[in-house]
Design a protein around this motif. Structure first.
Motif, PDB file in Angstrom:
ATOM      1  N   GLN A 270       3.405  10.129  -9.746  1.00 53.45           N
ATOM      2  CA  GLN A 270       2.471  10.174 -10.795  1.00 53.45           C
ATOM      3  C   GLN A 270       1.854  11.504 -10.965  1.00 53.45           C
ATOM      4  OE1 GLN A 270       2.516   8.424 -13.644  1.00 53.45           O
ATOM      5  NE2 GLN A 270       1.307   9.389 -14.803  1.00 53.45           N
ATOM      6  N   ARG A 271       1.203  12.096  -9.949  1.00 56.44           N
ATOM      7  CA  ARG A 271       0.552  13.226  -9.920  1.00 56.44           C
ATOM      8  C   ARG A 271       1.575  14.368 -10.075  1.00 56.44           C
ATOM      9  NH1 ARG A 271      -2.246  10.584  -5.735  1.00 56.44           N
ATOM     10  NH2 ARG A 271      -0.664  11.337  -4.345  1.00 56.44           N
ATOM     11  N   GLN A 272       2.913  14.320  -9.435  1.00 55.68           N
ATOM     12  CA  GLN A 272       3.753  15.173  -9.515  1.00 55.68           C
ATOM     13  C   GLN A 272       4.222  15.454 -11.077  1.00 55.68           C
ATOM     14  OE1 GLN A 272       6.777  13.999  -6.832  1.00 55.68           O
ATOM     15  NE2 GLN A 272       5.776  14.928  -5.176  1.00 55.68           N
ATOM     16  N   ARG A 273       4.312  14.437 -11.810  1.00 58.45           N
ATOM     17  CA  ARG A 273       4.736  14.505 -13.336  1.00 58.45           C
ATOM     18  C   ARG A 273       3.688  15.011 -14.098  1.00 58.45           C
ATOM     19  NH1 ARG A 273       6.164   9.286 -12.099  1.00 58.45           N
ATOM     20  NH2 ARG A 273       8.419   8.888 -12.051  1.00 58.45           N
ATOM     21  N   GLN A 274       2.274  14.853 -13.496  1.00 55.83           N
ATOM     22  CA  GLN A 274       1.348  15.701 -14.313  1.00 55.83           C
ATOM     23  C   GLN A 274       1.116  17.002 -14.056  1.00 55.83           C
ATOM     24  OE1 GLN A 274      -2.221  13.191 -13.154  1.00 55.83           O
ATOM     25  NE2 GLN A 274      -1.549  11.665 -14.540  1.00 55.83           N
TER      26      GLN A 274
ATOM     27  N   ARG B  67       0.801  -1.106   0.098  1.00 56.60           N
ATOM     28  CA  ARG B  67      -0.131  -0.206  -0.026  1.00 56.60           C
ATOM     29  C   ARG B  67       0.676   1.353   0.140  1.00 56.60           C
ATOM     30  NH1 ARG B  67      -2.981  -2.710   4.018  1.00 56.60           N
ATOM     31  NH2 ARG B  67      -4.817  -3.886   3.398  1.00 56.60           N
ATOM     32  N   SER B  68       2.099   1.098   0.876  1.00 57.40           N
ATOM     33  CA  SER B  68       2.843   2.309   1.004  1.00 57.40           C
ATOM     34  C   SER B  68       3.492   2.690  -0.233  1.00 57.40           C
ATOM     35  CB  SER B  68       4.069   2.199   1.808  1.00 57.40           C
ATOM     36  OG  SER B  68       3.333   2.003   3.330  1.00 57.40           O
ATOM     37  N   ARG B  69       3.802   1.625  -1.097  1.00 57.90           N
ATOM     38  CA  ARG B  69       4.602   1.594  -2.450  1.00 57.90           C
ATOM     39  C   ARG B  69       3.562   2.218  -3.509  1.00 57.90           C
ATOM     40  NH1 ARG B  69       8.912   3.093  -5.244  1.00 57.90           N
ATOM     41  NH2 ARG B  69       9.247   1.769  -7.236  1.00 57.90           N
ATOM     42  N   LEU B  70       2.356   1.785  -3.258  1.00 56.01           N
ATOM     43  CA  LEU B  70       1.270   2.251  -4.256  1.00 56.01           C
ATOM     44  C   LEU B  70       1.193   3.648  -4.179  1.00 56.01           C
ATOM     45  CD1 LEU B  70      -1.363  -0.391  -4.388  1.00 56.01           C
ATOM     46  CD2 LEU B  70      -0.250   0.683  -6.531  1.00 56.01           C
ATOM     47  N   GLU B  71       0.984   4.164  -2.822  1.00 56.49           N
ATOM     48  CA  GLU B  71       0.833   5.554  -2.491  1.00 56.49           C
ATOM     49  C   GLU B  71       1.887   6.379  -3.048  1.00 56.49           C
ATOM     50  OE1 GLU B  71       0.164   5.689   1.540  1.00 56.49           O
ATOM     51  OE2 GLU B  71      -1.945   4.644   1.402  1.00 56.49           O
TER      52      GLU B  71
ATOM     53  N   GLU C 259       1.594   6.575  -6.848  1.00 51.74           N
ATOM     54  CA  GLU C 259       0.663   7.879  -7.253  1.00 51.74           C
ATOM     55  C   GLU C 259       1.192   8.940  -7.014  1.00 51.74           C
ATOM     56  OE1 GLU C 259      -2.560   6.228  -4.759  1.00 51.74           O
ATOM     57  OE2 GLU C 259      -2.812   4.274  -6.131  1.00 51.74           O
ATOM     58  N   GLN C 260       1.733   9.367  -5.994  1.00 50.74           N
ATOM     59  CA  GLN C 260       2.299  10.666  -5.584  1.00 50.74           C
ATOM     60  C   GLN C 260       3.257  11.185  -6.905  1.00 50.74           C
ATOM     61  OE1 GLN C 260       3.847  11.038  -1.799  1.00 50.74           O
ATOM     62  NE2 GLN C 260       4.066  13.334  -2.028  1.00 50.74           N
TER      63      GLN C 260
END
Length: 324
Positions: A320-324, A310-314, A317-318
């Motif tokens: 990915q949001r920063q890249r966007q 779960r920590s790795r997924l979070e 995802e973080q």
């Protein structure tokens, strides 16, 4: 009387060695079997915990190099349908002889049979503990993709390595020149190279079009290390999600085991009480206690693994949001 040749998709062998299953219609290869493994609809592995990744790209796009890196890094199994069919032919089994007879008459290996061979290889890899699958060069046509998902399982990700026809031809020519006369691939000749590339371009759009965001286009004209960094960007969330699902399932199984052991122990106590016995059988209590302890240890390990996933997924995802 004129001696007509049988259709290319007709089996010359009699009968069918595949295990019978309750599925119709009859074998599409006309082997006269009313039940055929080609129609089996449930794989013996869980695609949620062992993700399926299609690896697409023109000949010379570097698929093999990248698949080798994924296998080494993530413990996936790399499967090429062409290699599997050639290996099946070499086995000399009924299915191998059937494939030989079809190809000797100029036919292509029937899709249902290719899928059956592919599924067998994936199930064998699952038994050996693979973490996922890289299906190289398949599907080649739109209907093959739909049939794959129906008979084997859903694809989690499609890695599409894009390179210009000029780059692909240059790489294939370089590979041919580096080969010796003994091991040079017959299709590494310029005319056939162009035909292979043109065939891929013609069919590839219809293959990937239905899959939307699952398709990740990667610039295959970069260096191998830069390409792999991009592969990891797309693959790591799939790996982390599969690890999370597997950990949650293992935890659920362990907790169910604990409940069952406790219920069994309590039942033994109740039976002893009704019989007015002073103690419960020591062996029963000892065995139940040991099983419960083992299940609790598995549950803790699975819970820790799930938290890490779960920590790795979070984290992913973080990013990915920063890249966007």
């Amino acid at each position: 009387m004129e001696n007509k040749k049988p259709p290319l998709d007709q089996k010359l062998c009699s009968g069918c060695e595949e295990p019978a299953i309750d599925k119709l219609p009859a074998c599409p290869l006309q082997c006269r079997a009313m039940q055929c493994k080609a129609y089996q609809t449930k794989s013996k592995f869980d695609p949620e915990t062992k993700p399926i990744v299609w690896v697409l790209g023109g000949p010379g796009s570097g698929k093999f190099t990248q698949c080798s890196k994924v296998v080494e890094t993530y413990g996936y199994t790399h499967l090429s349908t062409g290699d599997l069919i050639r290996d099946e032919v070499k086995t000399g089994t009924r299915r191998g002889k059937c494939l030989t007879s079809i190809m000797q008459r100029g036919g292509l290996a029937p899709n249902d049979m290719v899928l059956a061979v592919l599924k067998d290889a994936m199930e064998d890899a699952a038994k050996k503990g693979t973490h996922g699958y890289l299906i190289d060069g398949f599907p080649r046509e739109k209907n093959q993709g739909a049939e794959f998902e129906r008979t084997i399982g859903p694809v989690a990700l499609i890695l599409y390595f894009e390179a210009s026809p000029t780059t692909l031809c240059r790489r294939l020519l370089g590979r041919a020149e580096a080969s010796t006369e003994d091991n040079r691939r017959k299709d590494d000749k310029f005319r056939i190279m162009k035909m292979r590339i043109a065939t891929f371009i013609e069919h590839n759009h219809s293959v990937i079009e239905p899959y939307g965001s699952k398709v990740k286009r990667i610039d295959a004209e970069q260096s191998p290390d830069d390409i792999f960094a991009e592969v990891q960007l797309y693959l790591e969330p799939i790996v982390a999600h599969a690890a999370l699902v597997e950990a949650e399932k293992l935890e659920a199984e362990a907790l169910a085991k604990i409940r069952a052991v406790r219920a069994f122990t309590q039942s033994s106590i109740d039976v002893a009480s009704r019989r007015k016995e002073s103690t419960v059988n020591d062996d029963i209590v000892s065995s139940a206690t040991s099983e419960a302890a083992e299940a609790e240890a598995r549950a803790r390990a699975a819970r820790n693994a799930a938290e890490a996933a779960r920590s790795r997924l979070e984290e992913l995802e973080q990013r990915q949001r920063q890249r966007q």
